[in-house]
Design an enzyme around this catalytic site. Structure first.
Site, mmCIF file in Angstrom:
data_model
loop_
_atom_site.group_PDB
_atom_site.id
_atom_site.type_symbol
_atom_site.label_atom_id
_atom_site.label_comp_id
_atom_site.label_asym_id
_atom_site.label_seq_id
_atom_site.Cartn_x
_atom_site.Cartn_y
_atom_site.Cartn_z
ATOM 1 C CE LYS A 206 17.677 -34.094 21.522
ATOM 2 N NZ LYS A 206 17.346 -32.825 21.769
ATOM 3 N N GLY B 159 22.418 -27.100 15.889
ATOM 4 C CA GLY B 159 21.904 -26.438 17.257
ATOM 5 C C GLY B 159 22.750 -25.377 17.756
ATOM 6 N NE ARG C 163 29.804 -20.250 18.911
ATOM 7 C CZ ARG C 163 30.586 -19.330 18.959
ATOM 8 N NH1 ARG C 163 31.628 -18.892 19.531
ATOM 9 N NH2 ARG C 163 30.508 -18.265 17.910
ATOM 10 N N GLY D 10 26.466 -27.807 21.680
ATOM 11 C CA GLY D 10 27.403 -28.652 20.587
ATOM 12 C C GLY D 10 28.511 -28.919 21.213
ATOM 13 C CD GLU E 21 23.784 -25.559 10.019
ATOM 14 O OE1 GLU E 21 23.226 -24.502 10.196
ATOM 15 O OE2 GLU E 21 23.494 -26.563 9.458
ATOM 16 C CB CYS F 40 21.902 -21.676 10.438
ATOM 17 S SG CYS F 40 21.504 -22.415 8.871
ATOM 18 C CD GLU G 200 23.423 -17.463 15.862
ATOM 19 O OE1 GLU G 200 22.960 -17.681 14.575
ATOM 20 O OE2 GLU G 200 23.922 -18.218 16.566
#
Length: 527
Positions: free
Chosen positions: A178, A235, A237, A240, A257, A294, A386
């Site tokens: 994707k 990607g 949070r 995900g 991640e 990251c 973040e």
């Protein structure tokens, strides 16, 4: 205007969907010519059927078949490297040199070749033989893998060329990639090379497939579908966790991640010994790639002192003097600014930056924030949100006890770093801080910034939640990354000729490491 095609079941074809999107050049804010489809569910379902058919067709294949594809794919990428790098630069504004051409591109092809070697060797599957009970086990292919790539590494973490892709293929699985909306053209070029390599190495039609975008609901349906073996996701949070919830309900492994602020603790002796050098290292690490890593160091913890305040002043001056890089997209710019506002509302104060710079591109000033140790401990959760971009926050602890308390309040992170004085004057404090930090990070560093992630067998690019969805796995480093996409398969009293070659008494390669009767060996059983 050209509408680009999807790769489904071995064919480039027009999408069944009627919704489209365009990429945007971050350096100009202008849309890129050509549209890309949002795949509707019937198209995704067709890709799943094709991937399942490929899984069935590949049952019993040796790792050599997958290694041939990975090597051919790496060669095909190298033959188109300039075109791919140019497209990635156009879609992301990441510099051609040194970042894309000299960094990401070699990393991408090298990790594909490392994955090929792992597939060929077979030791990643951890063949285990107990002759006394005649029970034997091995990691086998888990089934079709969906890979969702991130925006910030268009080559090395690309959904159809990056580490998750390479690991899934090395484990013997087909992949449904994707693409990311920030760099669909780059992903398309990779897919063309992958398709050519798949055809040249006689892989099944549904072995490698590409869709560019789905609805959120269809993404959740994809990761939870009965044909999916596992998912790799890198990607944001929130997105995900939506996918994780859907995958968990269906009992499907999903390797995430997510976000990480990667704390850096600078102890007093290190500051006294080499403050200026550390300030240079930190500035370079934090602003590299406009902070869109990251492993970007998002929090710095120091003991309150005149030296610590001088260090902050030095870093602020370096931030002000450094050029302001371009952010990856309008969405990144918007969320970055919102993230800084969120940190301010939680108690942080601006030291420098936090202002618009150039309206012709996506960007925001290099930004430093600070907060007291008392305020951080009292409001730790929102102060760890973040802000993905060229920013970091300094936390000043009033004493050693509070410094440890700050570390103990950290959420899970990919990395954590401690700088200490080289002759040992910080060792007593290090011994208090390191155990607390060790439990909260996947990779503990000493005296170096965390930005680089080497493709090493010993690497852990993972960590406790919310950095990832599971602290026992890594997205970088072969063979460990490959094992995420394996299913443990046990054979109890199965006749020798019915066993996979790696579990038979004779070592099929003569060099594969196997765990036989409690010892690692490359020999045959009984030899």
């Amino acid at each position: 205007m050209t509408q680009h095609q999807v790769l489904i079941n071995g064919q480039w074809r027009d999408s069944l969907g009627n919704k489209t999107f365009q990429a945007v050049n971050p350096a100009t804010r202008a849309t890129v010519e050509g549209t890309y489809p949002v795949s509707p569910w019937p198209e995704i379902a067709e890709a799943l059927e094709a991937a399942h058919a490929a899984t069935v067709a590949m049952r019993g294949w040796s790792g050599k078949r997958f290694a041939r594809f990975l090597d051919a794919y790496a060669d095909a990428i190298e033959s188109r490297a300039d075109e791919i790098v140019a497209m990635a630069n156009f879609e992301t504004a990441l510099p051609v040199e040194p970042r894309l051409k000299n960094g990401e591109m070699p990393r991408t092809v090298n990790q594909l070749r490392q994955a090929a070697e792992a597939a060929r060797d077979g030791a990643w599957a951890m063949a285990t033989i107990d002759t006394q009970t005649n029970i034997r086990s091995i990691l086998g292919p888990i089934g079709p893998v969906a890979v969702f790539g991130p925006n910030n590494f268009p080559l090395a973490f690309n959904s159809i060329a990056g580490g998750d892709f390479a690991a899934a293929i090395a484990a013997g699985n087909p992949v449904i990639a994707k693409g990311h909306s920030s760099h669909p053209g780059t992903t398309r070029l990779f897919a063309e090379a992958a398709h050519e390599a798949a055809q040249a190495t006689d892989m099944p039609a549904g072995f490698v497939q590409l869709i560019y975008r789905t609805s959120h609901d269809d993404g959740a349906r994809l990761v939870s579908h009965r044909y999916i073996g596992a998912t790799g996701y890198t990607g944001a949070r929130h997105s995900g966790l939506v996918l994780k919830e859907a995958a968990d309900r269906a009992g499907k492994p999903i390797y995430l991640e997510l976000s990480s602020i990667n704390p850096v603790c600078i102890l007093p002796g290190a500051l006294e010994e080499r403050a200026e050098a550390i300030a240079d290292e930190f500035t370079g690490s934090c602003l590299m790639g406009t902070g869109q890593f990251c492993t970007n160091p998002g929090i710095v913890v120091l003991l309150e002192s005149e030296a610590a305040r001088a260090f902050l002043k030095s870093v602020a001056e370096k931030f002000e003097a450094a050029p302001v890089g371009t952010l990856l997209s309008g969405g990144v710019e918007q969320h970055f600014r919102a993230g800084i506002v969120h940190l301010q509302r939680a108690g942080a104060h601006i030291v420098t930056g936090n202002q618009p710079v150039d309206s012709s591109r996506f960007c925001h000033a290099n930004t430093l924030l600070e907060v007291s140790g008392d305020d951080f401990v009292g409001n730790a959760v929102p102060l760890q949100e973040e802000a993905f971009g060229n920013a970091s926050m300094f936390v000043f602890a009033k004493d050693e006890e509070q410094l440890v308390q700050i570390v103990e309040s950290f959420e899970g992170n990919l990395t954590g770093c401690i700088y200490s004085e080289t002759s040992g004057s910080d060792d007593a404090l290090y011994d208090k801080v390191a155990p607390a930090l060790r439990e909260r990070v996947g990779r503990l560093l000493n005296d170096k910034m965390p930005t680089g992630v080497a493709v090493s067998p010993a690497m852990n690019h993972g960590g406790p939640f919310p950095a990832t969805g599971h602290p026992g796995f890594t997205a970088v480093g072969i063979p460990a990354a490959v094992r995420r996409f394996g299913m443990l398969q046990c054979y109890d009293n199965v006749r020798s000729h019915r066993l996979p070659p790696a579990l038979q008494d004779a070592n099929p390669t003569g060099t594969m490491w196997r765990y036989v009767d409690g010892a690692w060996t490359q020999g045959n059983v009984g030899s």
